[in-house]
Design an enzyme around this catalytic site. Sequence first.
Site, mmCIF file in Angstrom:
data_model
loop_
_atom_site.group_PDB
_atom_site.id
_atom_site.type_symbol
_atom_site.label_atom_id
_atom_site.label_comp_id
_atom_site.label_asym_id
_atom_site.label_seq_id
_atom_site.Cartn_x
_atom_site.Cartn_y
_atom_site.Cartn_z
ATOM 1 C CD GLU A 1 -1.728 -2.365 1.605
ATOM 2 O OE1 GLU A 1 -0.547 -2.592 1.956
ATOM 3 O OE2 GLU A 1 -2.634 -3.236 1.648
ATOM 4 C CG PHE B 1 -9.778 -9.644 11.648
ATOM 5 C CD1 PHE B 1 -8.517 -9.993 12.110
ATOM 6 C CD2 PHE B 1 -10.026 -9.720 10.281
ATOM 7 C CE1 PHE B 1 -7.522 -10.412 11.241
ATOM 8 C CE2 PHE B 1 -9.039 -10.144 9.399
ATOM 9 C CZ PHE B 1 -7.782 -10.488 9.886
ATOM 10 C CD GLN B 2 -7.443 -7.408 7.993
ATOM 11 O OE1 GLN B 2 -8.344 -7.240 7.186
ATOM 12 N NE2 GLN B 2 -6.265 -7.906 7.655
ATOM 13 C CE LYS C 1 -17.244 -6.896 3.923
ATOM 14 N NZ LYS C 1 -16.511 -8.117 4.267
ATOM 15 C CG MET D 1 22.083 12.334 3.705
ATOM 16 S SD MET D 1 23.239 13.518 3.004
ATOM 17 C CE MET D 1 22.240 14.235 1.704
HETATM 18 C C1 LIG Z 1 11.989 5.802 5.670
HETATM 19 C C2 LIG Z 1 13.271 6.456 6.062
HETATM 20 N N1 LIG Z 1 14.097 5.859 6.950
HETATM 21 C C3 LIG Z 1 15.268 6.445 7.285
HETATM 22 C C4 LIG Z 1 15.632 7.646 6.742
HETATM 23 C C5 LIG Z 1 16.958 8.293 7.133
HETATM 24 N N2 LIG Z 1 17.837 8.403 5.943
HETATM 25 C C6 LIG Z 1 17.955 9.510 5.208
HETATM 26 S S1 LIG Z 1 18.949 9.341 3.891
HETATM 27 C C7 LIG Z 1 19.298 7.747 4.316
HETATM 28 C C8 LIG Z 1 20.244 6.928 3.497
HETATM 29 C C9 LIG Z 1 19.716 6.638 2.143
HETATM 30 O O1 LIG Z 1 20.555 5.676 1.558
HETATM 31 P P1 LIG Z 1 20.512 5.350 0.033
HETATM 32 O O2 LIG Z 1 19.126 5.092 -0.410
HETATM 33 O O3 LIG Z 1 21.485 4.286 -0.273
HETATM 34 O O4 LIG Z 1 20.931 6.739 -0.643
HETATM 35 P P2 LIG Z 1 22.342 7.517 -0.619
HETATM 36 O O5 LIG Z 1 22.276 8.515 0.490
HETATM 37 O O6 LIG Z 1 23.416 6.502 -0.432
HETATM 38 O O7 LIG Z 1 22.392 8.187 -1.962
HETATM 39 C C10 LIG Z 1 18.622 7.379 5.498
HETATM 40 C C11 LIG Z 1 18.723 6.067 6.152
HETATM 41 C C12 LIG Z 1 14.721 8.233 5.834
HETATM 42 N N3 LIG Z 1 14.967 9.409 5.265
HETATM 43 N N4 LIG Z 1 13.581 7.616 5.489
#
Ligand SMILES: Cc1ncc(C[n+]2csc(CCOP(=O)(O)OP(=O)(O)O)c2C)c(N)n1
Length: 584
Positions: A53, A115-116, A165, A481
């Site tokens: 979803e 449920f749900q 529902k 990042m």
């Molecule tokens: C759902 C979610 N979980 C955690 C984060 C924290 N976060 C921000 S950037 C990142 C790393 C992203 O890694 P990747 O997709 O490999 O991209 P890169 O930065 O290596 O280009 C994380 C864990 C987030 N933004 N969103």
Amino acid sequence: MSPEPMTGAQSLVRSLEAIGVDVVFGIPGGAILPLYDPLMDSRTVRHILVRHEQGAGHAAEGYAHATGRVGVCMATSGPGATNLVTPIADAYMDSVPMVAITGQVPSASIGTDAFQEADISGITFPITKHNYLVTDPDEIPKALAEAFHIAGTGRPGPVLVDVSKDALQARTTFEWGDKLDLPGYRPVTKPHGKQVREAARLLVEARRPVLLVGGGVIKARATAELRRLVDLTGVPVTTTLMARGALPDSHPRHLGMPGMHGTVAAVAALQQADLVVSLGARFDDRVTGKLVTFAPHATIVHADIDPAEISKNRHADVPIVGDAKEVLTELVAAIEAELAEGRHPDIAGWWRQLDGLRQTYPLGYAEPPAGEISPQHAISRIGAIAGPEALYVAGVGQHQMWASQFISYEHPNTWINSGGLGTMGFAVPAAMGAKLGMPDRTVWAIDGDGCFQMTNQELATCVINDIPIKVAVINNSSLGMVRQWQTLFYNERYSNTDLHTSVGRRIPDFVTLAEAYGCVGLRCEKPEDVDATIEKAMSINDVPVVVDFVVHRDAMVWPMVPAGVSNDDILYARGMTPTFDREE
Ligand SMILES: Cc1ncc(C[n+]2csc(CCOP(=O)(O)OP(=O)(O)O)c2C)c(N)n1
């Protein structure tokens, strides 16, 4: 039209048809099953069965970003509905017009921990523009009509319609009224003339003016009016992450993106401005840096359709509430009147200073070790080869910032990303929705190896439904990042950011994963193969293509204003702070 007898579910499908919905993304389940049955017979509403979803929600967002129309997703009660929470929050933060339709347990069971059962209207109350719990089948057409109107007008946003529902199963009559009765909802679109004239006066008198353009300008389809304003006045422009493409990147007055990873010229211009005219932007912390030190010398004109944004973070000296298109149209007329009176902006000295900054501190990147691909190079080549007519959809992380920095956006609605919430996993499903909305455009998802692992199952949806997106996995084998922050602020202690997707191991192997889904999988590991691999991906248009770009893992996003720090202390590269001298 006389009322027609039918079930609540049929009435809901007829409402979607009357609204003109052409595509809905979702997954069925017990509570929403009565709706799925008549949906099968609709000749105009296409349902795309997603694999999660969350994918349905982001696909609806991608569709909305690309087309400007309201995106639609649906899910069953409980876990189906809660899986929509992330995209609903995402759409709320980025003002994306979206309607989420959820099935709810029968009304007699609501509140019994059936449920749900999940109180999805309660859960999403703070992250929806409006939301409905419908238990009376007669209310369905009205709720749908209102939901689409509210989602798509004023400041756009997500609206949830939760339908029990029994309301879907019960008999009702369908009648499509053409009048909406929403006395509490009348967004102000026409700005106050006096305020606009004041803004025009300030714009011609300022010596260091800057436009801060936000996503609202794209949402309001006001980019032609923005261009006219810029060409009339010659004022410098910055476009936020949500506004990339609002003014062509090639336009000589464009300084680029402001904020944490903005250009030095854009950040410095705002810091030294004597006037900031903000259009459909919200002074987000990623733009302002440490708020009290943001644009310290500037008078602020803040135009926004949402009065709650005005003076929320930064006091507005000239508040303007209105739709960006109407604000800009009136502002252009007011500027023309000023020019006709012989009052012109005198900003040649300001431009000399800004041009100097642009020349001294252009966007760039360090070369990677010999034989390795720099991620910035791979991304900029995708932009150059696919060109400005393509749509680019990013995940969240370093690759997102590089895609914003190193692809040249010439048109609105060609850059799609998750800005406010920063939702990893956004790219693949959003690209799928964008491609469905704009089937004749090339759609590239620029994704990270971390993000891609959150939602790549929607590749199955793409293959089965003939939605040939292209995905570039910028594979640095890490949560890049976060790793960058560990490099800079945690002494290079890399706690839990290694993904093992290319360095040492390939878990998973993205090429075989793509092939398992029925996509074409390509891998690029050498700098000299980058162009040929992109060309190959561009030549495949019948199935989705996934390219595993194995890139140098220590590349960093520059410039950078560390979180909570003043924009004055922007780093051009590690340990390198530019000086911006003021020319009085
Ligand atoms: C759902 C979610 N979980 C955690 C984060 C924290 N976060 C921000 S950037 C990142 C790393 C992203 O890694 P990747 O997709 O490999 O991209 P890169 O930065 O290596 O280009 C994380 C864990 C987030 N933004 N969103």
